[in-house]
Design a protein around this motif. Sequence first.
Motif, PDB file in Angstrom:
ATOM      1  N   ALA A 129      48.220  50.448 -43.308  1.00  0.00           N
ATOM      2  CA  ALA A 129      48.720  50.029 -44.629  1.00  0.00           C
ATOM      3  C   ALA A 129      50.200  49.661 -44.540  1.00  0.00           C
ATOM      4  CB  ALA A 129      48.508  51.147 -45.653  1.00  0.00           C
ATOM      5  N   ASP A 130      50.941  50.399 -43.739  1.00  0.00           N
ATOM      6  CA  ASP A 130      52.395  50.210 -43.710  1.00  0.00           C
ATOM      7  C   ASP A 130      52.871  49.141 -42.723  1.00  0.00           C
ATOM      8  OD1 ASP A 130      52.607  52.119 -45.633  1.00  0.00           O
ATOM      9  OD2 ASP A 130      53.241  53.731 -44.296  1.00  0.00           O
ATOM     10  N   PHE A 131      52.099  48.905 -41.622  1.00  0.00           N
ATOM     11  CA  PHE A 131      52.623  48.027 -40.563  1.00  0.00           C
ATOM     12  C   PHE A 131      51.712  46.847 -40.214  1.00  0.00           C
ATOM     13  CE2 PHE A 131      54.393  52.325 -39.475  1.00  0.00           C
ATOM     14  CZ  PHE A 131      55.716  52.034 -39.800  1.00  0.00           C
ATOM     15  N   ALA A 132      50.468  46.805 -40.731  1.00  0.00           N
ATOM     16  CA  ALA A 132      49.533  45.764 -40.290  1.00  0.00           C
ATOM     17  C   ALA A 132      49.429  44.633 -41.302  1.00  0.00           C
ATOM     18  CB  ALA A 132      48.154  46.376 -40.049  1.00  0.00           C
ATOM     19  N   ALA A 133      49.127  43.418 -40.782  1.00  0.00           N
ATOM     20  CA  ALA A 133      49.077  42.232 -41.632  1.00  0.00           C
ATOM     21  C   ALA A 133      47.660  41.774 -41.928  1.00  0.00           C
ATOM     22  CB  ALA A 133      49.851  41.102 -40.952  1.00  0.00           C
ATOM     23  N   SER A 134      46.705  42.034 -41.028  1.00  0.00           N
ATOM     24  CA  SER A 134      45.354  41.491 -41.190  1.00  0.00           C
ATOM     25  C   SER A 134      44.376  42.314 -40.367  1.00  0.00           C
ATOM     26  CB  SER A 134      45.316  40.034 -40.706  1.00  0.00           C
ATOM     27  OG  SER A 134      45.457  40.012 -39.291  1.00  0.00           O
ATOM     28  N   ILE A 135      43.079  42.037 -40.539  1.00  0.00           N
ATOM     29  CA  ILE A 135      42.065  42.781 -39.781  1.00  0.00           C
ATOM     30  C   ILE A 135      42.192  42.507 -38.270  1.00  0.00           C
ATOM     31  CG2 ILE A 135      40.214  41.066 -39.994  1.00  0.00           C
ATOM     32  CD1 ILE A 135      38.293  43.517 -40.483  1.00  0.00           C
ATOM     33  N   ASP A 136      42.732  41.357 -37.897  1.00  0.00           N
ATOM     34  CA  ASP A 136      42.939  41.069 -36.469  1.00  0.00           C
ATOM     35  C   ASP A 136      44.234  41.723 -35.981  1.00  0.00           C
ATOM     36  OD1 ASP A 136      40.663  39.311 -36.033  1.00  0.00           O
ATOM     37  OD2 ASP A 136      41.690  37.968 -37.424  1.00  0.00           O
ATOM     38  N   ALA A 137      45.302  41.448 -36.693  1.00  0.00           N
ATOM     39  CA  ALA A 137      46.616  42.006 -36.324  1.00  0.00           C
ATOM     40  C   ALA A 137      46.778  43.317 -37.080  1.00  0.00           C
ATOM     41  CB  ALA A 137      47.717  41.018 -36.673  1.00  0.00           C
ATOM     42  N   ASN A 138      46.064  44.359 -36.589  1.00  0.00           N
ATOM     43  CA  ASN A 138      46.015  45.602 -37.384  1.00  0.00           C
ATOM     44  C   ASN A 138      46.727  46.777 -36.709  1.00  0.00           C
ATOM     45  OD1 ASN A 138      44.086  46.150 -35.478  1.00  0.00           O
ATOM     46  ND2 ASN A 138      42.440  46.588 -36.917  1.00  0.00           N
ATOM     47  N   ALA A 139      47.739  46.463 -35.919  1.00  0.00           N
ATOM     48  CA  ALA A 139      48.792  47.408 -35.478  1.00  0.00           C
ATOM     49  C   ALA A 139      48.400  48.450 -34.431  1.00  0.00           C
ATOM     50  CB  ALA A 139      49.445  48.108 -36.671  1.00  0.00           C
ATOM     51  N   VAL A 140      47.213  49.046 -34.564  1.00  0.00           N
ATOM     52  CA  VAL A 140      46.864  50.153 -33.668  1.00  0.00           C
ATOM     53  C   VAL A 140      45.365  50.165 -33.352  1.00  0.00           C
ATOM     54  CG1 VAL A 140      48.706  51.857 -34.065  1.00  0.00           C
ATOM     55  CG2 VAL A 140      46.851  51.641 -35.739  1.00  0.00           C
ATOM     56  N   HIS A 141      45.065  50.735 -32.200  1.00  0.00           N
ATOM     57  CA  HIS A 141      43.693  51.101 -31.828  1.00  0.00           C
ATOM     58  C   HIS A 141      43.638  52.615 -31.649  1.00  0.00           C
ATOM     59  CE1 HIS A 141      39.960  51.455 -29.514  1.00  0.00           C
ATOM     60  NE2 HIS A 141      40.642  52.289 -28.756  1.00  0.00           N
ATOM     61  N   GLY A 142      42.487  53.186 -31.960  1.00  0.00           N
ATOM     62  CA  GLY A 142      42.264  54.598 -31.654  1.00  0.00           C
ATOM     63  C   GLY A 142      40.829  54.824 -31.236  1.00  0.00           C
ATOM     64  N   SER A 143      40.626  55.679 -30.238  1.00  0.00           N
ATOM     65  CA  SER A 143      39.261  56.013 -29.805  1.00  0.00           C
ATOM     66  C   SER A 143      38.482  56.557 -31.003  1.00  0.00           C
ATOM     67  CB  SER A 143      39.281  57.082 -28.711  1.00  0.00           C
ATOM     68  OG  SER A 143      40.159  56.733 -27.669  1.00  0.00           O
ATOM     69  N   ASP A 144      37.171  56.279 -31.021  1.00  0.00           N
ATOM     70  CA  ASP A 144      36.370  56.658 -32.197  1.00  0.00           C
ATOM     71  C   ASP A 144      35.402  57.811 -31.955  1.00  0.00           C
ATOM     72  OD1 ASP A 144      34.438  55.396 -30.681  1.00  0.00           O
ATOM     73  OD2 ASP A 144      34.195  53.687 -32.044  1.00  0.00           O
ATOM     74  N   SER A 145      35.350  58.367 -30.737  1.00  0.00           N
ATOM     75  CA  SER A 145      34.445  59.490 -30.455  1.00  0.00           C
ATOM     76  C   SER A 145      34.936  60.179 -29.182  1.00  0.00           C
ATOM     77  CB  SER A 145      33.015  58.987 -30.241  1.00  0.00           C
ATOM     78  OG  SER A 145      32.957  58.218 -29.042  1.00  0.00           O
ATOM     79  N   PRO A 146      34.522  61.423 -28.958  1.00  0.00           N
ATOM     80  CA  PRO A 146      34.910  62.101 -27.716  1.00  0.00           C
ATOM     81  C   PRO A 146      34.437  61.340 -26.470  1.00  0.00           C
ATOM     82  CG  PRO A 146      34.052  63.687 -29.292  1.00  0.00           C
ATOM     83  CD  PRO A 146      33.824  62.326 -29.894  1.00  0.00           C
ATOM     84  N   GLU A 147      33.244  60.768 -26.533  1.00  0.00           N
ATOM     85  CA  GLU A 147      32.716  60.015 -25.386  1.00  0.00           C
ATOM     86  C   GLU A 147      33.613  58.811 -25.095  1.00  0.00           C
ATOM     87  OE1 GLU A 147      30.916  60.850 -28.167  1.00  0.00           O
ATOM     88  OE2 GLU A 147      29.990  62.587 -27.195  1.00  0.00           O
ATOM     89  N   ASN A 148      33.926  58.039 -26.148  1.00  0.00           N
ATOM     90  CA  ASN A 148      34.758  56.851 -25.935  1.00  0.00           C
ATOM     91  C   ASN A 148      36.196  57.221 -25.578  1.00  0.00           C
ATOM     92  OD1 ASN A 148      32.723  54.979 -26.224  1.00  0.00           O
ATOM     93  ND2 ASN A 148      32.994  54.806 -28.442  1.00  0.00           N
ATOM     94  N   ALA A 149      36.695  58.325 -26.102  1.00  0.00           N
ATOM     95  CA  ALA A 149      38.050  58.761 -25.732  1.00  0.00           C
ATOM     96  C   ALA A 149      38.116  59.010 -24.226  1.00  0.00           C
ATOM     97  CB  ALA A 149      38.435  60.020 -26.507  1.00  0.00           C
TER      98      ALA A 149
END
Length: 142
Positions: free
Chosen positions: A105-125
């Motif tokens: 919300a604070d740093f991203a401009a669009s769904i493509d340029a969305n500032a950060v990625h984060g793992s979504d599960s223990p397996e993927n982490a």
Amino acid sequence: MAIERTISIVKPDAVGKNVIGKIYDRFESAGLKIVAAKMKHLSRAEAEGFYAVHKERPFFNDLVNFMTSGPVMIQVLEGENAILKNRELMGATDPKKADAGTIRADFAASIDANAVHGSDSPENAAIEIAFFFASSEVYAGR
Ligand code: RTP
Ligand code: MG
């Protein structure tokens, strides 16, 4: 609660906006510790490999183009409930739908340029940490 590790990536848009430190502050203020970090300009092959789970999705090519458009900052975050906690700090994928006060919300401009990625599960982490870091490059977050 379990101590977990997760991958966070500050994407090219946020690196370009010079807000790596502001984003790191969100992690540290939430009790997550940075236990590994590197800046890297991903090759096409690296971005395609990292996002292989999305290779059949219509946005795959745009995603790879964006993730290779400039350097990214990749870190391992460690702490209680780190995977979900990081996802909460990030906010929704589309910044227009992200809760106020979240990174997107604070740093991203669009769904493509969305500032950060984060793992979504223990397996993927686990897969994503191993994709970018040797175990000797990840430090214990005492
Ligand atoms: P990320 O993997 O980057 O942390 O993001 P996410 O889990 O919130 O979203 P995901 O579904 O895994 O999608 C990966 C990235 O692809 C782009 N995307 N574009 N145009 C679209 O409909 C669309 N959907 C996803 C986003 O940049 C998203 O972060
Ligand atoms: Mg994802």
